[in-house]
Design an enzyme around this catalytic site. Sequence first.
Site, mmCIF file in Angstrom:
data_model
loop_
_atom_site.group_PDB
_atom_site.id
_atom_site.type_symbol
_atom_site.label_atom_id
_atom_site.label_comp_id
_atom_site.label_asym_id
_atom_site.label_seq_id
_atom_site.Cartn_x
_atom_site.Cartn_y
_atom_site.Cartn_z
ATOM 1 N N VAL A 95 -10.060 -3.386 0.463
ATOM 2 C CA VAL A 95 -10.211 -4.723 0.068
ATOM 3 C C VAL A 95 -10.053 -5.988 1.148
ATOM 4 O O VAL A 95 -9.270 -5.660 2.256
ATOM 5 C CB VAL A 95 -9.446 -5.438 -1.027
ATOM 6 N N ASP A 127 0.759 -1.067 -0.010
ATOM 7 C CA ASP A 127 -0.079 -0.115 -0.064
ATOM 8 C C ASP A 127 0.915 1.277 0.100
ATOM 9 O O ASP A 127 1.372 1.461 -1.111
ATOM 10 C CB ASP A 127 -0.905 -0.157 1.297
HETATM 11 P P1 IMP Z 1 1.908 -0.217 3.834
HETATM 12 O O1 IMP Z 1 2.875 -0.418 4.752
HETATM 13 O O2 IMP Z 1 0.895 0.866 3.705
HETATM 14 O O3 IMP Z 1 2.374 -0.618 2.398
HETATM 15 O O4 IMP Z 1 0.487 -1.379 4.388
HETATM 16 C C1 IMP Z 1 0.661 -2.581 4.001
HETATM 17 C C2 IMP Z 1 -0.312 -3.356 4.888
HETATM 18 O O5 IMP Z 1 -1.561 -2.742 5.073
HETATM 19 C C3 IMP Z 1 -0.788 -4.645 4.143
HETATM 20 O O6 IMP Z 1 0.099 -5.585 4.606
HETATM 21 C C4 IMP Z 1 -2.133 -4.921 4.711
HETATM 22 O O7 IMP Z 1 -1.944 -5.443 5.986
HETATM 23 C C5 IMP Z 1 -2.514 -3.368 4.935
HETATM 24 N N1 IMP Z 1 -3.744 -2.989 3.979
HETATM 25 C C6 IMP Z 1 -3.155 -2.257 3.151
HETATM 26 N N2 IMP Z 1 -4.393 -1.936 2.216
HETATM 27 C C7 IMP Z 1 -5.380 -2.919 2.693
HETATM 28 C C8 IMP Z 1 -6.690 -3.220 2.260
HETATM 29 O O8 IMP Z 1 -7.187 -2.488 1.431
HETATM 30 N N3 IMP Z 1 -7.456 -4.124 3.151
HETATM 31 C C9 IMP Z 1 -6.981 -4.691 4.257
HETATM 32 N N4 IMP Z 1 -5.316 -4.192 4.842
HETATM 33 C C10 IMP Z 1 -4.810 -3.475 3.978
#
Ligand code: IMP
Length: 179
Positions: A155, A105
């Site tokens: 999602v 994300d």
């Molecule tokens: P980042 O550190 O922002 O890249 O977050 C990644 C983590 O956020 C992923 O491993 C997910 O656990 C959580 N995450 C990001 N987007 C979603 C979503 O749409 N649904 C559920 N969990 C999400």
Amino acid sequence: MTQNPYVIDQMISAKAIAARVEALAREITAHFRGTDKLVVVGLLRGSFVFIADLVRELDLPVEVDFLEASSYGDATHSSREVRILKDLRGEIAGRDVLVVEDIVDTGFTLSHVLHLLRARGPKRLEVCALLDKPSRREVDIRATWTGFEIPDEFVVGYGIDFAQRNRNLPYIGKVRFLA
Ligand code: IMP
Ligand code: MG
């Protein structure tokens, strides 16, 4: 916990996921062919369904390990703070390592985890992410292999939760709030 009512609209079917997992596994198998052992590191908890399907399609000697990092609370917004809640059981120095993530994300979680693992001196360190939301990226990072690029939607399903719910859906769906 109270939750605003929502419905889940299917985005990626179980069949489409299975086909993609097979294709990813073929590429990963080709990439690591000849390895004495591939350590597959699942990032808990969101990757548990994906890693289960993926490792069964890998035609390689595989060890499975898990690491839990937290970035999300029970909310739909990412926090920049990444903590390691559960570390690997095994050593990865000199090993071939594949990190398996559910969603990239903002990229903070993956970047933090890769930094941590790289410091342990793996031979090769690659990443397979099921989903990627490129439009949300804040850290310049990408997985070696990505299952599906998706728009900026929240999602659930196929291991992925909303406040710990809906992980058991066999498909990936987007959350749509009714109120
Ligand atoms: P980042 O550190 O922002 O890249 O977050 C990644 C983590 O956020 C992923 O491993 C997910 O656990 C959580 N995450 C990001 N987007 C979603 C979503 O749409 N649904 C559920 N969990 C999400
Ligand atoms: Mg996660």
